[in-house]
Design an enzyme around this catalytic site. Structure first.
Site, PDB file in Angstrom:
ATOM      1  CG  ASP A  52      -2.017   1.161   1.246  1.00  0.00           C
ATOM      2  OD1 ASP A  52      -1.707   1.923   0.344  1.00  0.00           O
ATOM      3  OD2 ASP A  52      -2.747   1.141   2.053  1.00  0.00           O
ATOM      4  CG  ASN A 215     -23.541 -17.269 -17.475  1.00  0.00           C
ATOM      5  OD1 ASN A 215     -23.437 -17.124 -18.549  1.00  0.00           O
ATOM      6  ND2 ASN A 215     -24.452 -16.532 -16.526  1.00  0.00           N
ATOM      7  CG  ASP A 251      -9.457 -15.213 -16.060  1.00  0.00           C
ATOM      8  OD1 ASP A 251      -8.821 -15.622 -15.447  1.00  0.00           O
ATOM      9  OD2 ASP A 251     -10.708 -14.946 -15.977  1.00  0.00           O
ATOM     10  CD  GLU A 279      -7.239 -19.414 -15.518  1.00  0.00           C
ATOM     11  OE1 GLU A 279      -7.829 -20.092 -14.722  1.00  0.00           O
ATOM     12  OE2 GLU A 279      -8.095 -18.608 -16.118  1.00  0.00           O
ATOM     13  CG  ASP A 393      -9.927 -17.456  -4.138  1.00  0.00           C
ATOM     14  OD1 ASP A 393      -9.572 -16.541  -3.210  1.00  0.00           O
ATOM     15  OD2 ASP A 393     -10.959 -17.222  -4.761  1.00  0.00           O
TER      16      ASP A 393
END
EC number: 2.4.1.19
Length: 704
Positions: A52, A215, A251, A279, A393
């Site tokens: 940051d 999707n 992606d 990917e 994740d």
């Protein structure tokens, strides 16, 4: 110049001191070569989790976790933080010559119903604006300038498959997949009169077709056969190319048609050629011929999941051994036309960290050494050099824990990144297994007279290595890692035989020689696809300082620039098809050929071709063939397909999205092929169609 470690034995001390003071630590990375990354080391950064540098641009409210205790929310990392870590030397001392950053575009601001946010950059809202929590365009410009002035290329993530989470039945769900064109709403998911999105439900991953036209989870899936969406996405990536990006990571390429993506690559290469990789996720032990086909035909490289999964199986859980790894190396050299352009890794944001709690870091170090001395473009996931841990994740996306430059892995990466810049064998060389058992793998990379020999022992006991042979010339060689992994010196005899030595338990040694090549030798060509007039960059050695010539088969190309190691040429005006490239130096010495460059007929557009009433028996599929190179030039062995018949149309109607030349009069037919290769052609006249200059289209005909 010969390897310094070979010369140490014979150079007087005073002369040796002069050489040491004069010798650069590494060859400067060429940031102007945006198509060749084979000698680079990429550092993957999840921008929000790295540093940051400017707290004033941090989010507020429910999408922000100030202490990053909620890993689903923004934590404050930004482009200024990356700039700071370039300027203070952390990334340059690590040897990094390219950074891969999170998609820089504006993402959704809404909090997902499950408490998730778009911190990762994959939920695009407006591709022509920046994510304000990373910075504005002036911040991005400063990032580009800082990176380039420090010999670092910048790769951006790009998501042309989808926008953001949406539910067809609930317009209030997140931001309803809405997408904007520089602030102007194009459309959203639940109110889609212009058919910007697919409305076929979510994929169950049961087939390649299903994964393309449905999707991905709850993400609003673009209909890339829609001209508005096609042109918007291509305009958007050109905006970022004009901002100076040096590479693109695409992606979810498995979830978009190859035809549209080939047209995208043609557009990129005509505008500003940059290295592009996609990917295509593969699980442990998974081999997918469609993956290889995509890498060989789309104009795009891929993240090398076969490499990544296999090295994890060998060194993380022991479910595979070095025989399996060597088999993977050999098979992928056959399966990928350009194996040196596939992007290798040991971990990333979509899998658990390589290092894990309460374990030795030794196997992480070994994996990094193998990664950095193997074929392909090596990528380091941020924090791996600090032994960051975490499962899947979001645990694998924790904030950067430290910027310690003394860790063993930091030193290993720094050392081998420098070697990769200096020795072309690591970027361009073939791989030869020299000695192997379940615990030990000794392999050699060579290019011209430059050689790198790497010995790895992942077992808990040392091994006596006998009967090892190498291409290294006679001499003594010290470990390039300087015993960071308990390496040792070797002695090579005149016949290439290496004297017996002990390879330490959990040890790695790297030995090398770097020799300039006097005659022309091509190491890399990029890109490997283009139309007449596109720029192609050829890198290698021995081209000479005086301009020679470059041949596509026997046709001369216009030379745009020439040096001893890099040439830029323009694709000649030749018939579309595949060509072998060679370099002839000013002294008329000709290089071996670099094979299979594809010359396109012209600019490309993606067209959906469909045919009604094409009935088949079980095991027979439909293909399309026609009068241009992109349709196989009437060769049934080069026909496009197998076509689809389940989602956008249903059997006996078949369809396929194909990249074809723009403004071209096409003639084509459909053919049926069975599992034995027997072909049945349509009867009647050829179908005809004139392609548009830009955009997309659908052509539906009846089987004849």
């Amino acid at each position: 110049m010969k390897n310094l470690t070979v010369l140490l034995k014979t150079i007087p001390l005073a002369l040796l001191l002069f050489i040491l003071l004069s010798l650069p630590t590494a060859a400067q990375a060429d940031v102007t070569n945006k198509v060749n990354y084979t000698r680079d080391v990429i550092y993957q950064i999840v921008t929000d989790r790295f540093s940051d540098g400017d707290p004033s641009n941090n989010p507020t409210g429910a999408i922000y976790s100030q202490d990053c205790s909620d890993l689903h929310k923004y934590c404050g990392g930004d482009w200024q933080g990356i700039i700071d870590k370039i300027n203070d030397g952390y990334l340059t001392d690590l040897g990094i010559t390219a950074i891969w950053i999170s998609q820089p575009v504006e993402n959704v601001y809404a909090l997902h119903p499950s408490g998730y946010t778009s911190y990762h950059g994959y939920w695009a809202r407006d591709y022509k604006r920046t994510n304000p929590f990373y910075g504005d365009f002036s911040d991005f410009d400063r990032l580009m300038d800082t990176a380039h002035s420090n010999g670092i290329k910048v790769i951006m993530d790009f998501t042309p498959n989808h926008s953001s989470p949406a539910l067809e039945t609930d317009p209030s769900y997140a931001e309803n997949g809405a997408v904007y064109n520089d602030g102007v709403l194009i459309g959203n998911y639940s109110n889609d009169p212009n058919n910007l999105f697919h409305h076929n439900g979510g994929t169950d991953f049961s087939s390649y077709e299903d994964s393309i036209y449905r999707n991905l989870y709850d993400l609003a899936d673009y209909d890339l056969n829609n001209t508005v969406m096609d042109q918007y996405l291509k305009e958007s990536i050109k905006l970022w190319l004009d901002k100076g990006i040096d590479g693109i990571r695409v992606d979810a390429v498995k979830h978009m048609s190859e035809g549209w993506q080939t047209s995208l690559m043609s557009d990129i290469y005509a505008h500003e050629p940059v290295f592009t990789f996609g990917e295509w996720f593969l699980g442990s032990g998974e081999v997918d011929p469609q993956n290889h086909h995509f890498a060989n035909e789309s104009g795009m490289s891929l993240l090398d999941f076969q490499f990544g999964q296999t090295i994890r199986d060998v060194l993380m859980d022991g479910s595979s051994n070095w025989y399996d790894f060597n088999e993977m190396i050999a098979s992928t050299e056959e399966d990928y036309d350009e194996v040196i352009d596939q992007v290798t890794f040991i971990d990333n944001h979509d899998m658990s960290r390589f290092s894990f709690e309460q374990s030795s870091n030794r196997h992480t170090d070994i994996a990094l050494a193998v990664l950095l001395t193997s074929r392909g473009v090596p990528t380091i996931y941020y924090g791996t050099e600090q032994y960051l841990t975490g499962g899947n994740d979001p645990e694998n996306r924790k904030p950067m824990s430290d910027f310690d430059r003394t860790t063993n892995s930091y030193q290993i990466i720094s050392t081998l990144a420098s070697l990769r810049q200096n020795n072309p064998a690591l970027g361009y060389g073939n791989t030869s297994e020299r000695w192997i058992n379940s615990d030990v793998y000794i392999y050699e990379r060579s290019f011209g007279d430059s050689v790198v020999l790497t010995a790895v022992n992942s077992g808990d006991t040392s091994y006596t290595i006998n009967n090892l042979n190498t291409s290294l010339p006679q001499g003594q060689y010290t470990d390039e890692l300087q015993q960071l992994l308990d390496g040792n010196e070797i002695t090579v005899n005149s016949n290439g035989a290496v004297d017996s030595f002990q390879l330490s338990a959990n040890g790695v040694s790297v030995w090398q020689i770097t020799e300039e090549h006097a005659s022309p030798l091509i190491g890399h060509v990029g890109p490997m696809m283009g139309k007449h007039g596109n720029t192609v960059t050829i890198t290698g050695e021995g081209f000479g300082d005086n301009e020679g010539s470059v041949l596509f088969d026997s046709d001369f190309s216009d030379v745009l620039s020439w040096s001893d190691t890099k040439i830029e040429v323009s694709v000649p005006d030749v018939t579309a098809g595949h060509y072998d490239i060679s370099v002839v130096n000013a002294g008329d010495s000709q290089s071996p050929t670099y094979d299979k460059f594809e010359v396109l007929t012209g600019d490309q557009v993606s067209i959906r071709f469909a045919v009604n009433n094409a009935t088949t028996s079980l095991g027979t599929n439909l293909y399309m063939v026609g009068n241009v190179n992109e349709l196989g030039n009437w060769d049934p062995d080069q026909a496009i397909g197998p076509m689809f018949n389940q989602v956008m149309y249903q059997y006996p109607t078949w369809y396929y999205d194909i990249s074809v030349p723009a403004e071209e009069n096409l003639e084509y037919k459909f053919i049926k092929k069975d599992s034995s290769g027997n072909v049945v052609w349509e009867s009647g006249n050829n179908h005809t169609y004139t392609t548009p200059a830009t955009g997309t289209d659908t052509v539906l005909v009846d089987w004849q």
